[in-house]
Write a protein that holds these residues in place. Structure first.
Motif, PDB file in Angstrom:
ATOM      1  N   PHE A 138       0.812  -1.217   0.000  1.00  0.00           N
ATOM      2  CA  PHE A 138       0.000   0.000   0.000  1.00  0.00           C
ATOM      3  C   PHE A 138       0.849   1.272   0.000  1.00  0.00           C
ATOM      4  O   PHE A 138       0.423   2.310  -0.513  1.00  0.00           O
ATOM      5  N   ALA A 139       2.013   1.213   0.600  1.00  0.00           N
ATOM      6  CA  ALA A 139       2.857   2.416   0.700  1.00  0.00           C
ATOM      7  C   ALA A 139       3.784   2.586  -0.495  1.00  0.00           C
ATOM      8  O   ALA A 139       4.467   3.603  -0.592  1.00  0.00           O
ATOM      9  N   ARG A 140       3.782   1.636  -1.408  1.00  0.00           N
ATOM     10  CA  ARG A 140       4.781   1.645  -2.483  1.00  0.00           C
ATOM     11  C   ARG A 140       4.774   2.921  -3.311  1.00  0.00           C
ATOM     12  O   ARG A 140       5.820   3.536  -3.543  1.00  0.00           O
ATOM     13  N   ASP A 141       3.603   3.362  -3.757  1.00  0.00           N
ATOM     14  CA  ASP A 141       3.533   4.515  -4.650  1.00  0.00           C
ATOM     15  C   ASP A 141       3.440   5.835  -3.911  1.00  0.00           C
ATOM     16  O   ASP A 141       3.471   6.902  -4.529  1.00  0.00           O
ATOM     17  N   GLY A 142       3.342   5.785  -2.583  1.00  0.00           N
ATOM     18  CA  GLY A 142       3.239   7.016  -1.809  1.00  0.00           C
ATOM     19  C   GLY A 142       4.560   7.493  -1.254  1.00  0.00           C
ATOM     20  O   GLY A 142       4.619   8.513  -0.564  1.00  0.00           O
ATOM     21  N   MET A 143       5.627   6.768  -1.537  1.00  0.00           N
ATOM     22  CA  MET A 143       6.953   7.114  -1.030  1.00  0.00           C
ATOM     23  C   MET A 143       7.968   6.987  -2.153  1.00  0.00           C
ATOM     24  O   MET A 143       7.718   6.305  -3.154  1.00  0.00           O
ATOM     25  N   GLN A 144       9.120   7.601  -1.966  1.00  0.00           N
ATOM     26  CA  GLN A 144      10.220   7.358  -2.890  1.00  0.00           C
ATOM     27  C   GLN A 144      10.659   5.908  -2.744  1.00  0.00           C
ATOM     28  O   GLN A 144      10.597   5.343  -1.652  1.00  0.00           O
ATOM     29  N   GLU A 145      11.100   5.323  -3.832  1.00  0.00           N
ATOM     30  CA  GLU A 145      11.396   3.891  -3.816  1.00  0.00           C
ATOM     31  C   GLU A 145      12.422   3.524  -2.745  1.00  0.00           C
ATOM     32  O   GLU A 145      12.252   2.545  -2.024  1.00  0.00           O
ATOM     33  N   LYS A 146      13.485   4.315  -2.602  1.00  0.00           N
ATOM     34  CA  LYS A 146      14.519   3.977  -1.626  1.00  0.00           C
ATOM     35  C   LYS A 146      13.981   4.045  -0.200  1.00  0.00           C
ATOM     36  O   LYS A 146      14.362   3.246   0.658  1.00  0.00           O
ATOM     37  N   ASP A 147      13.075   4.992   0.043  1.00  0.00           N
ATOM     38  CA  ASP A 147      12.481   5.108   1.372  1.00  0.00           C
ATOM     39  C   ASP A 147      11.538   3.942   1.650  1.00  0.00           C
ATOM     40  O   ASP A 147      11.487   3.418   2.763  1.00  0.00           O
ATOM     41  N   TRP A 148      10.796   3.559   0.635  1.00  0.00           N
ATOM     42  CA  TRP A 148       9.887   2.420   0.779  1.00  0.00           C
ATOM     43  C   TRP A 148      10.660   1.132   1.037  1.00  0.00           C
ATOM     44  O   TRP A 148      10.313   0.352   1.923  1.00  0.00           O
TER      45      TRP A 148
END
Length: 252
Positions: free
Chosen positions: A80-90
């Motif tokens: 669920f959080a994948r597209d709401g954060m920068q990839e490295k942060d996710w």
């Protein structure tokens, strides 16, 4: 999830071998197989978990249906959080939860098979001698100590901008990460001021020793643990939407 379901390590060495295998699989998912892992974590799918197996394989799948599960379950809903954060942060967030899950599984085996104090200490020492998944994925070592005050400030600033005049509450509710000399007095004041604040998820009262976060849309407060938001994750969220508000906006 067949990568080791029938395998029950019974000695410290066996549990550590199990830990290393699962760890290797999860590291592979977050590094060499990261593109495949990213694609499998589709936010449109149901709650997904990242599993690591003793044979160094990994899998993204739905959580176990049986209650209670055979083993502790990894973090739920990582997609669920994948597209709401920068990839490295996710990926860093998934790595942190993966480290926690590995420890949970290792000490589950320890409890199940009666490890004594000496065995548990030896197991932890063996595990602690290895870099965490988070350290491998981010390439950093022991950044948390330097970042604590920054995390607290960022959470406070985020909450201030989204809570329409309730910035003082946001600052106090996220105070747990900051080291202040007059903690005792502040705790008493907080308990009096926020004693009637209820979590929008579980309905429990505010407690000064717990991390809380405010939804920028409905302005309800939530325990971080109830909405699966950690202080580390909150640092990277510009506008927090609670699960209820997220579901409303996702459905036209």
């Amino acid at each position: 999830m067949d990568g080791g379901a029938a395998y029950n390590p019974r000695t410290v060495e066996e549990v550590f071998r199990d830990f290393k295998g699962r760890r290797a699989g999860m590291i592979r998912a977050l590094t060499t197989d990261v593109e495949e892992f990213y694609q499998q974590c589709d936010p449109e799918k149901e709650n997904l978990c990242l599993y690591g197996f003793p044979n160094e394989q990994w899998e993204v799948n739905l959580p176990a249906e049986e209650v209670p599960p055979e083993l502790p379950e990894p973090a739920l809903g990582i997609n669920f959080a994948r597209d709401g954060m920068q990839e490295k942060d996710w990926l860093s967030l998934v790595a942190v939860h993966s480290d926690a899950w590995l420890l949970a599984v290792a000490f589950y085996f320890g409890a199940r098979f009666g490890f004594d104090k000496s065995d548990r200490k030896r197991l932890f020492t063996m595990i602690n001698d290895m870099p965490t998944i988070f350290e491998v994925v981010t390439g950093g070592v022991k950044k948390q100590g330097k970042d604590k005050s920054l995390v607290s400030n960022n959470i406070s600033n985020k909450s201030k901008t989204g809570s329409k005049g309730r910035g003082s509450e946001a600052s106090k509710l996220s105070k747990g990460l900051a080291k202040e000399e007059d903690e005792g007095l502040l705790d008493e004041e907080e308990e009096e001021e926020h004693g009637e604040t209820l979590c929008g998820a579980c309905g429990e009262n505010y407690a000064s020793d717990e991390f809380w976060i405010c939804c920028d849309l409905c302005e309800k407060w939530f325990h971080g643990k109830c909405v699966k938001i950690t202080p580390a994750r909150a640092e990277h969220i510009k506008q927090y939407k609670c699960p209820s508000c997220s579901n409303k906006r996702a459905r036209p």
